[in-house]
Design a protein around this motif. Structure first.
Motif, PDB file in Angstrom:
ATOM      1  N   GLN A 317       0.820  -1.210   0.000  1.00 49.37           N
ATOM      2  CA  GLN A 317       0.000   0.000   0.000  1.00 49.37           C
ATOM      3  C   GLN A 317       0.855   1.262   0.000  1.00 49.37           C
ATOM      4  OE1 GLN A 317      -0.490  -2.658   2.042  1.00 49.37           O
ATOM      5  NE2 GLN A 317      -2.298  -3.462   0.976  1.00 49.37           N
ATOM      6  N   VAL A 318       1.991   1.233   0.709  1.00 47.21           N
ATOM      7  CA  VAL A 318       2.892   2.379   0.692  1.00 47.21           C
ATOM      8  C   VAL A 318       3.459   2.583  -0.706  1.00 47.21           C
ATOM      9  CG1 VAL A 318       5.148   3.207   1.480  1.00 47.21           C
ATOM     10  CG2 VAL A 318       3.487   2.381   3.141  1.00 47.21           C
ATOM     11  N   SER A 319       3.779   1.500  -1.392  1.00 50.60           N
ATOM     12  CA  SER A 319       4.269   1.605  -2.775  1.00 50.60           C
ATOM     13  C   SER A 319       3.191   2.200  -3.669  1.00 50.60           C
ATOM     14  CB  SER A 319       4.698   0.223  -3.282  1.00 50.60           C
ATOM     15  OG  SER A 319       5.729  -0.319  -2.473  1.00 50.60           O
ATOM     16  N   MET A 320       1.939   1.799  -3.441  1.00 52.22           N
ATOM     17  CA  MET A 320       0.821   2.375  -4.189  1.00 52.22           C
ATOM     18  C   MET A 320       0.715   3.874  -3.933  1.00 52.22           C
ATOM     19  SD  MET A 320      -2.139  -0.504  -3.533  1.00 52.22           S
ATOM     20  CE  MET A 320      -2.118  -2.103  -4.351  1.00 52.22           C
ATOM     21  N   ALA A 321       0.789   4.239  -2.654  1.00 52.29           N
ATOM     22  CA  ALA A 321       0.663   5.652  -2.285  1.00 52.29           C
ATOM     23  C   ALA A 321       1.808   6.473  -2.855  1.00 52.29           C
ATOM     24  CB  ALA A 321       0.614   5.798  -0.770  1.00 52.29           C
ATOM     25  N   LYS A 322       3.022   5.918  -2.782  1.00 49.47           N
ATOM     26  CA  LYS A 322       4.190   6.664  -3.246  1.00 49.47           C
ATOM     27  C   LYS A 322       4.047   7.012  -4.723  1.00 49.47           C
ATOM     28  CE  LYS A 322       8.627   7.544  -4.477  1.00 49.47           C
ATOM     29  NZ  LYS A 322       9.126   7.767  -5.842  1.00 49.47           N
ATOM     30  N   TRP A 323       3.669   6.030  -5.556  1.00 49.92           N
ATOM     31  CA  TRP A 323       3.600   6.353  -6.987  1.00 49.92           C
ATOM     32  C   TRP A 323       2.354   7.171  -7.320  1.00 49.92           C
ATOM     33  CZ3 TRP A 323      -0.002   5.712 -10.699  1.00 49.92           C
ATOM     34  CH2 TRP A 323      -0.957   4.686 -10.590  1.00 49.92           C
ATOM     35  N   TRP A 324       1.218   6.829  -6.708  1.00 51.13           N
ATOM     36  CA  TRP A 324      -0.017   7.511  -7.102  1.00 51.13           C
ATOM     37  C   TRP A 324      -0.036   8.950  -6.622  1.00 51.13           C
ATOM     38  CZ3 TRP A 324      -4.285  10.046  -5.203  1.00 51.13           C
ATOM     39  CH2 TRP A 324      -5.345  10.222  -6.118  1.00 51.13           C
ATOM     40  N   ILE A 325       0.366   9.182  -5.364  1.00 48.93           N
ATOM     41  CA  ILE A 325       0.309  10.543  -4.824  1.00 48.93           C
ATOM     42  C   ILE A 325       1.346  11.438  -5.489  1.00 48.93           C
ATOM     43  CG2 ILE A 325       0.585  11.959  -2.753  1.00 48.93           C
ATOM     44  CD1 ILE A 325      -0.597   9.645  -1.131  1.00 48.93           C
ATOM     45  N   THR A 326       2.552  10.929  -5.754  1.00 48.60           N
ATOM     46  CA  THR A 326       3.554  11.777  -6.420  1.00 48.60           C
ATOM     47  C   THR A 326       3.149  12.072  -7.861  1.00 48.60           C
ATOM     48  OG1 THR A 326       4.932   9.847  -6.991  1.00 48.60           O
ATOM     49  CG2 THR A 326       5.461  11.004  -4.953  1.00 48.60           C
ATOM     50  N   ASP A 327       2.561  11.095  -8.542  1.00 45.52           N
ATOM     51  CA  ASP A 327       2.056  11.358  -9.892  1.00 45.52           C
ATOM     52  C   ASP A 327       0.909  12.369  -9.849  1.00 45.52           C
ATOM     53  OD1 ASP A 327       3.869   9.771 -11.188  1.00 45.52           O
ATOM     54  OD2 ASP A 327       2.388   8.427 -12.097  1.00 45.52           O
ATOM     55  N   MET A 328       0.038  12.216  -8.867  1.00 45.02           N
ATOM     56  CA  MET A 328      -1.064  13.161  -8.704  1.00 45.02           C
ATOM     57  C   MET A 328      -0.533  14.568  -8.454  1.00 45.02           C
ATOM     58  SD  MET A 328      -2.757  14.842  -5.959  1.00 45.02           S
ATOM     59  CE  MET A 328      -2.744  13.801  -4.496  1.00 45.02           C
ATOM     60  N   ALA A 329       0.491  14.681  -7.615  1.00 46.43           N
ATOM     61  CA  ALA A 329       1.068  15.997  -7.324  1.00 46.43           C
ATOM     62  C   ALA A 329       1.669  16.625  -8.577  1.00 46.43           C
ATOM     63  CB  ALA A 329       2.128  15.869  -6.231  1.00 46.43           C
ATOM     64  N   LYS A 330       2.265  15.815  -9.443  1.00 47.58           N
ATOM     65  CA  LYS A 330       2.799  16.344 -10.711  1.00 47.58           C
ATOM     66  C   LYS A 330       1.673  16.878 -11.594  1.00 47.58           C
ATOM     67  CE  LYS A 330       5.281  13.112 -12.584  1.00 47.58           C
ATOM     68  NZ  LYS A 330       6.275  12.248 -13.251  1.00 47.58           N
ATOM     69  N   ARG A 331       0.567  16.147 -11.649  1.00 44.40           N
ATOM     70  CA  ARG A 331      -0.573  16.612 -12.446  1.00 44.40           C
ATOM     71  C   ARG A 331      -1.120  17.917 -11.874  1.00 44.40           C
ATOM     72  NH1 ARG A 331      -1.962  11.151 -12.008  1.00 44.40           N
ATOM     73  NH2 ARG A 331      -3.611  11.592 -10.488  1.00 44.40           N
ATOM     74  N   VAL A 332      -1.226  17.978 -10.567  1.00 47.86           N
ATOM     75  CA  VAL A 332      -1.744  19.175  -9.908  1.00 47.86           C
ATOM     76  C   VAL A 332      -0.832  20.372 -10.179  1.00 47.86           C
ATOM     77  CG1 VAL A 332      -2.148  20.233  -7.641  1.00 47.86           C
ATOM     78  CG2 VAL A 332      -3.049  17.956  -8.127  1.00 47.86           C
ATOM     79  N   ALA A 333       0.480  20.147 -10.114  1.00 52.35           N
ATOM     80  CA  ALA A 333       1.421  21.244 -10.372  1.00 52.35           C
ATOM     81  C   ALA A 333       1.221  21.818 -11.771  1.00 52.35           C
ATOM     82  CB  ALA A 333       2.851  20.748 -10.199  1.00 52.35           C
ATOM     83  N   SER A 334       1.070  20.941 -12.744  1.00 55.77           N
ATOM     84  CA  SER A 334       0.901  21.380 -14.133  1.00 55.77           C
ATOM     85  C   SER A 334      -0.416  22.133 -14.328  1.00 55.77           C
ATOM     86  CB  SER A 334       0.964  20.167 -15.062  1.00 55.77           C
ATOM     87  OG  SER A 334       0.809  20.555 -16.405  1.00 55.77           O
ATOM     88  N   GLU A 335      -1.503  21.580 -13.793  1.00 58.31           N
ATOM     89  CA  GLU A 335      -2.817  22.212 -13.951  1.00 58.31           C
ATOM     90  C   GLU A 335      -2.881  23.550 -13.212  1.00 58.31           C
ATOM     91  OE1 GLU A 335      -5.084  21.460 -15.928  1.00 58.31           O
ATOM     92  OE2 GLU A 335      -5.145  19.302 -16.278  1.00 58.31           O
ATOM     93  N   CYS A 336      -2.272  23.610 -12.025  1.00 66.97           N
ATOM     94  CA  CYS A 336      -2.310  24.850 -11.245  1.00 66.97           C
ATOM     95  C   CYS A 336      -1.491  25.943 -11.921  1.00 66.97           C
ATOM     96  CB  CYS A 336      -1.813  24.595  -9.828  1.00 66.97           C
ATOM     97  SG  CYS A 336      -2.999  23.695  -8.793  1.00 66.97           S
ATOM     98  N   MET A 337      -0.362  25.567 -12.494  1.00 57.08           N
ATOM     99  CA  MET A 337       0.410  26.561 -13.239  1.00 57.08           C
ATOM    100  C   MET A 337      -0.414  27.087 -14.415  1.00 57.08           C
ATOM    101  SD  MET A 337       4.063  26.310 -15.225  1.00 57.08           S
ATOM    102  CE  MET A 337       5.151  26.807 -13.895  1.00 57.08           C
ATOM    103  N   GLN A 338      -1.094  26.203 -15.118  1.00 56.71           N
ATOM    104  CA  GLN A 338      -1.922  26.604 -16.255  1.00 56.71           C
ATOM    105  C   GLN A 338      -3.009  27.584 -15.822  1.00 56.71           C
ATOM    106  OE1 GLN A 338      -1.334  25.689 -19.396  1.00 56.71           O
ATOM    107  NE2 GLN A 338      -3.087  26.733 -20.306  1.00 56.71           N
ATOM    108  N   LEU A 339      -3.613  27.331 -14.670  1.00 62.10           N
ATOM    109  CA  LEU A 339      -4.682  28.202 -14.187  1.00 62.10           C
ATOM    110  C   LEU A 339      -4.149  29.559 -13.721  1.00 62.10           C
ATOM    111  CD1 LEU A 339      -6.974  25.667 -12.299  1.00 62.10           C
ATOM    112  CD2 LEU A 339      -7.463  26.825 -14.461  1.00 62.10           C
ATOM    113  N   HIS A 340      -2.864  29.621 -13.413  1.00 60.67           N
ATOM    114  CA  HIS A 340      -2.250  30.914 -13.083  1.00 60.67           C
ATOM    115  C   HIS A 340      -1.930  31.730 -14.337  1.00 60.67           C
ATOM    116  CE1 HIS A 340      -1.655  29.443  -8.963  1.00 60.67           C
ATOM    117  NE2 HIS A 340      -1.209  30.637  -8.625  1.00 60.67           N
ATOM    118  N   GLY A 341      -2.038  31.106 -15.500  1.00 66.35           N
ATOM    119  CA  GLY A 341      -1.712  31.808 -16.735  1.00 66.35           C
ATOM    120  C   GLY A 341      -0.244  32.200 -16.779  1.00 66.35           C
TER     121      GLY A 341
END
Length: 381
Positions: A317-341
């Motif tokens: 489960q920790v391995s699941m969390a490590k890959w899924w949450i870090t990938d999710m954070a990368k997606r969030v970073a990209s989308e949030c930057m886009q919304l900042h224009g």
């Protein structure tokens, strides 16, 4: 959120820590990023306030704190900035090796200085030709009387420049079969003859976190610096990686939460076409999707933390969390930057720094591809 594992004393600790960081870290963080280094004075201040390795036994300077205190520490450090990752590494990744596998003499010698901030630690596994494939590392340690003679190179070492104690993975038996049974852990001290630091690496992000190459050329390490037993290093590493990867999951989760928070605030205040951009349906949908993923990540993570505190084996489960949450954070970073224009691409906006800092979370502590290999194996695939 009702984490369950956090009690009143943990909330008091968080309040004290946050007040400390707002005074001693937040005003200086930009300068640290510019200088590419966190000053040692900050480590000493952390130690003086009880914010380094609080879980260490009282006889060595700690106060026997449970892992929930470590969770609070890593969360609050990440809220300031991802470049404080080296403090979490010292607290909850490296020093636990000393406490778990060190002799009484070693613990008395090293742990109080780790708690006070007088000694900064690092762990050196990765080599130029061996990252995830630990069994094939090339650094050797050959016993010669009262010393091990160490030869090899390590790279991408967090706290590599400032570290005073470095736990290195090395081959003490090059003929072991399978190879991982020849791996041992040694503690290399700052002034060791034959040990030097190579390049301070120039990274895309995490600018104030010192990361370096380490070079061992006939380095003389006392046999008394062997950590645990010869040939058991690989097992020790595997035993501690669950907590290391959980720490990465915690920091990635907090980073995602912070990015969504700052982007919601930004979109409420940024005007376009006569109204806040938060009023546009596309903006709302993007924020709703990210907020949902962040909430899912937090729920999964809190459950894992509870299980880890209870001593359960949650490697899968920790391995699941490590890959899924870090990938999710990368997606969030990209989308949030886009919304900042266009402003999101400007350094004065914190989303730009987060955008640079987040991706490496999917690489260190075992790449996300390795996490999926572990999960597949444990699923019997």
């Amino acid at each position: 959120m009702s984490e369950g594992y956090l009690k009143e004393e943990h909330h008091i600790f968080r309040k004290s820590l946050r007040k400390f960081l707002e005074k001693e870290a937040v005003p200086y963080y930009d300068k640290w990023e510019e200088n590419r280094m966190i000053p040692r004075e900050f480590w000493l201040k952390l130690g003086a306030e009880g914010f380094l390795c609080p879980w260490v036994d009282e006889q060595y300077g700690g106060f026997n704190a449970d892992f929930a205190y470590s969770v609070v520490l890593n969360e609050e450090l990440e809220r300031v900035g991802s470049s404080l990752v080296g403090i979490g590494l010292h607290n909850d990744i490296v020093v636990p090796y000393l406490a778990s596998y060190g002799t009484e003499e070693q613990k008395k010698k090293w742990l109080p200085n780790c708690v006070s901030g007088n000694k900064i630690t690092a762990i050196a596994m990765t080599e130029p030709g061996a990252g995830s494939d630990l069994a094939n590392l090339k650094t050797t340690a050959i016993k010669d009387g009262d010393y091990y003679i160490v030869n090899g190179e390590k790279t991408f070492i967090t706290n590599g420049i400032q570290s005073d104690l470095i736990v290195i993975a090395c081959k003490t038996d090059s003929h072991a079969n399978p190879a991982y049974k020849g791996i041992s852990l040694l503690v290399v001290e700052r002034d060791t003859v034959g040990f030097k630091r190579g390049t301070k690496l120039n990274k895309v992000g995490l600018h104030s976190q010192d990361t370096a190459e380490l070079i061992f050329e006939d380095a003389k390490v006392p046999v008394t610096n062997l950590l645990g037993e010869e040939g058991k290093g690989f097992y020790y590493l595997m035993d501690k990686l669950q907590q290391e990867r959980l720490i990465v999951g915690i920091t990635a989760q907090v980073a995602a939460e912070e990015m969504v928070r700052m982007t919601i605030d930004y979109t409420k205040n940024r005007q376009a076409f006569g109204q806040p951009i938060s009023k546009f349906q596309n903006t709302q949908y993007k924020l709703v999707e990210m907020a949902t993923e962040v909430e899912i990540g937090r729920t999964f993570l809190d459950n894992l933390i509870r299980n880890h505190i209870e001593g359960k084996d949650v490697v899968t489960q920790v391995s699941m969390a490590k890959w899924w949450i870090t990938d999710m954070a990368k997606r969030v970073a990209s989308e949030c930057m886009q919304l900042h224009g266009g402003y999101g691409y400007m350094e004065e906006y914190p989303i730009a720094r987060r955008y640079r800092d987040i991706p490496v979370m999917a690489i260190y502590a075992g790449t996300n591809e390795i996490m999926k290999n572990i999960i597949a194996k444990n699923l019997g695939l």
